[in-house]
Enzyme design. Sequence first.
Site: not given
Ligand SMILES: NC(=O)c1ccc[n+]([C@@H]2O[C@H](COP(=O)([O-])OP(=O)(O)OC[C@H]3O[C@@H](n4cnc5c(N)ncnc54)[C@H](O)[C@@H]3O)[C@@H](O)[C@H]2O)c1
Length: 255
Positions: A137, A150
Site C-alpha cells: 500500500s 495496518y
Molecule cells: N482498496 C484500497 O484502497 C487498497 C489500497 C492499498 C492497498 N490495498 C490492499 O489490497 C489488498 C486487497 O484489498 P481490497 O481493497 O481488494 O480488499 P477486499 O476486502 O475488497 O478484498 C480482499 C479479499 O481478501 C479476502 N481475504 C481476507 N482475509 C482472508 C484470509 N484470511 N484468507 C483468504 N482470503 C482472505 C477477502 O475475502 C476478499 O475477497 C489488501 O491487501 C489491501 O490491504 C487496498
Amino acid sequence: MLLTGKNAVITGGAKGIGGACSRVLHREGANVVILDIDPKGRQLAEELGPRALFLPCDVSREAEVREAMGKAIQTFGGLDVLINNAGIQRYSTVTETTEEEWDLVMNVNLKSAFLCSKHAIPSMQARGKGIVINISSVQAFITQNNVAPYTTSKTAMLGLTRSIAVDYAPHIRSVAICPGTVDTPLLRDALQLSPDPEAVFQECVDMHLAKRVGAPEEVAELAAFLASDKATFITGQAIRIDGGLGLMVAGSKRD
Ligand SMILES: NC(=O)c1ccc[n+]([C@@H]2O[C@H](COP(=O)([O-])OP(=O)(O)OC[C@H]3O[C@@H](n4cnc5c(N)ncnc54)[C@H](O)[C@@H]3O)[C@@H](O)[C@H]2O)c1
C-alpha cells in the site's frame, strides 16, 4: 497475451483488487487459482471457466496454505506467479489496539504472504522461474492516523519483498505493488464507518492528484505486466500506483 501457459495463485482473489487480478491474469492466458475465505471465489472461478480453480483457504493458517498450494501445484503442474493480495483494514492507534487485533492484522496481511511464499517458492525453483507479487500500500511510505497495525503490516511487506528478491535471484523475482485508494468492497465497508460516507469518499478523491480513486483493474493490469516476461529486469522494488497521492507537501496549494 502476456501470460499464456503460466500458473498463478491469487490470495484474496474472490473480489476487489484480487478479483480483478484473477480476471486480468486469466484474460492474459494464465491458469488462475483463487485462494479465499469468501465462497464468492467459486462463482468467479466458474465464470472464468476451465483455466480457473477456487480453493477455500484462510491464508493466515499454515496447514490450510500447505494443502491449497499442494492442490494448486497438482492441478496445473507447478506455479509461476503468486500474488499475495489478501488483506484487511482495522482502525486503531497503538494504545487502542488489542493484542488480538494486532495479531489478526499481522496474520492476515503479513504472515499470509510469508506462508504462501514459503509453500509456493519450491515449485517455482523446480521450474527455474517465478515471481512473488506482494500487494502492499502507499501506507508503506506515508500514513494517516488510526491505522497503526495496518500501516506496520504494509511496511513490513516491503522487507519481505526485498528478502525474497535477494534470496532467490536470479530466477525468482519479487515486487511489491503499493496502491493509493482503490474502489473495492474494503473501501466501501470502511466508508460505512463514517456518518457521512459520501463526504469521506470525496476526501479520498481529493487526496489524489488524479482527482479520482483507482479502479481494481488498474492494479491488476500492473500485476499482469510485472508477472510477464516483459518485466524480468524488475525485482525487489516497491511500485506505487496511486494517482499522485502524497506527492504534494501537506498544506501547500497547487493554484
Ligand atoms: N482498496 C484500497 O484502497 C487498497 C489500497 C492499498 C492497498 N490495498 C490492499 O489490497 C489488498 C486487497 O484489498 P481490497 O481493497 O481488494 O480488499 P477486499 O476486502 O475488497 O478484498 C480482499 C479479499 O481478501 C479476502 N481475504 C481476507 N482475509 C482472508 C484470509 N484470511 N484468507 C483468504 N482470503 C482472505 C477477502 O475475502 C476478499 O475477497 C489488501 O491487501 C489491501 O490491504 C487496498
